[in-house]
Design a protein around this motif. Sequence first.
Motif, mmCIF file in Angstrom:
data_model
loop_
_atom_site.group_PDB
_atom_site.id
_atom_site.type_symbol
_atom_site.label_atom_id
_atom_site.label_comp_id
_atom_site.label_asym_id
_atom_site.label_seq_id
_atom_site.Cartn_x
_atom_site.Cartn_y
_atom_site.Cartn_z
ATOM 1 N N LEU A 89 -44.282 -63.552 50.650
ATOM 2 C CA LEU A 89 -44.906 -63.261 49.755
ATOM 3 C C LEU A 89 -44.595 -64.285 48.140
ATOM 4 C CD1 LEU A 89 -46.857 -61.096 48.230
ATOM 5 C CD2 LEU A 89 -44.742 -60.157 48.433
ATOM 6 N N VAL A 90 -45.617 -64.760 47.322
ATOM 7 C CA VAL A 90 -45.354 -65.402 46.405
ATOM 8 C C VAL A 90 -45.622 -64.997 45.059
ATOM 9 C CG1 VAL A 90 -46.076 -67.295 45.057
ATOM 10 C CG2 VAL A 90 -45.719 -67.637 47.234
ATOM 11 N N LEU A 91 -44.608 -64.777 44.653
ATOM 12 C CA LEU A 91 -44.955 -63.915 42.900
ATOM 13 C C LEU A 91 -44.449 -64.541 41.571
ATOM 14 C CD1 LEU A 91 -45.408 -61.287 41.088
ATOM 15 C CD2 LEU A 91 -42.950 -61.076 41.195
ATOM 16 N N TYR A 92 -45.682 -64.847 41.294
ATOM 17 C CA TYR A 92 -45.839 -65.612 40.180
ATOM 18 C C TYR A 92 -45.393 -64.811 38.577
ATOM 19 C CZ TYR A 92 -48.179 -68.037 35.952
ATOM 20 O OH TYR A 92 -48.323 -68.453 34.205
ATOM 21 N N MET A 93 -44.590 -65.510 37.577
ATOM 22 C CA MET A 93 -44.465 -64.918 36.280
ATOM 23 C C MET A 93 -43.976 -66.031 35.471
ATOM 24 S SD MET A 93 -42.474 -61.567 37.990
ATOM 25 C CE MET A 93 -41.554 -60.916 36.122
ATOM 26 N N ASP A 94 -44.391 -65.829 34.117
ATOM 27 C CA ASP A 94 -43.903 -66.684 32.920
ATOM 28 C C ASP A 94 -42.675 -66.862 32.980
ATOM 29 O OD1 ASP A 94 -46.696 -68.786 32.990
ATOM 30 O OD2 ASP A 94 -47.586 -66.633 31.518
ATOM 31 N N SER A 95 -41.852 -67.255 32.834
ATOM 32 C CA SER A 95 -40.154 -67.074 32.282
ATOM 33 C C SER A 95 -40.144 -66.381 30.967
ATOM 34 C CB SER A 95 -39.674 -68.291 32.763
ATOM 35 O OG SER A 95 -40.693 -69.745 31.647
ATOM 36 N N ASP A 96 -40.509 -66.490 29.871
ATOM 37 C CA ASP A 96 -41.522 -65.723 28.911
ATOM 38 C C ASP A 96 -41.290 -64.282 28.757
ATOM 39 O OD1 ASP A 96 -43.928 -66.268 29.164
ATOM 40 O OD2 ASP A 96 -44.178 -67.683 27.254
ATOM 41 N N PHE A 97 -41.493 -64.411 29.993
ATOM 42 C CA PHE A 97 -41.853 -62.392 30.063
ATOM 43 C C PHE A 97 -43.014 -61.707 29.283
ATOM 44 C CE2 PHE A 97 -37.450 -63.416 30.122
ATOM 45 C CZ PHE A 97 -37.193 -63.538 31.228
ATOM 46 N N VAL A 99 -45.020 -60.278 31.054
ATOM 47 C CA VAL A 99 -45.435 -59.555 32.221
ATOM 48 C C VAL A 99 -43.927 -58.474 32.104
ATOM 49 C CG1 VAL A 99 -45.829 -58.697 34.180
ATOM 50 C CG2 VAL A 99 -47.016 -60.124 33.170
ATOM 51 N N GLY A 100 -43.788 -57.492 32.120
ATOM 52 C CA GLY A 100 -43.026 -56.905 32.039
ATOM 53 C C GLY A 100 -41.558 -56.865 33.176
ATOM 54 N N ALA A 106 -43.432 -52.609 39.931
ATOM 55 C CA ALA A 106 -44.161 -52.325 40.773
ATOM 56 C C ALA A 106 -45.364 -52.433 41.740
ATOM 57 C CB ALA A 106 -45.025 -51.116 39.550
ATOM 58 N N ILE A 107 -45.243 -53.796 41.582
ATOM 59 C CA ILE A 107 -46.669 -54.754 42.552
ATOM 60 C C ILE A 107 -45.601 -54.947 43.820
ATOM 61 C CG2 ILE A 107 -47.231 -56.885 42.501
ATOM 62 C CD1 ILE A 107 -47.170 -56.850 39.984
ATOM 63 N N LEU A 108 -44.418 -54.978 43.350
ATOM 64 C CA LEU A 108 -43.883 -55.136 45.096
ATOM 65 C C LEU A 108 -43.103 -53.788 45.313
ATOM 66 C CD1 LEU A 108 -40.680 -57.808 44.109
ATOM 67 C CD2 LEU A 108 -42.929 -58.061 45.336
#
Length: 118
Positions: A89-97, A99-100, A106-108
């Motif tokens: 499973l891959v979770l992409y997020m921007d490092s400046d947050f 998305v909280g 919650a997604i996981l």
Amino acid sequence: MTLSFVYPVYNEMENLPRLIPETQRIAAGASSPTTRSWLVDDGSTDGSGVEIDRLAARSIPQIRPVHHGRNRGLGAAIVTGLSHATKDLVLYMDSDFPVGWEEARAILSRLLPDADDS
């Protein structure tokens, strides 16, 4: 189930100290035995690339730094990170947050039945 995090990083020096502990907390709540965090430095000029290397060398084995020699843009950094991610499973997020962390948990919790979203 194994888990990869992908974070494009461009001049995020002020966010990096918070990034790793929050990632570790999310991974622990996901009950994932194996995680990797791919931090893609996209030609940062504020020392973020050096800090990523320092964190990885500081015995944080799940951190995997990748460096672009120059700024290639968010899309290129995402592609680079996703091309390195090898976990289930891959979770992409921007490092400046933008998305909280609560949303990530919650997604996981929906994707992984044994995840703890607290």
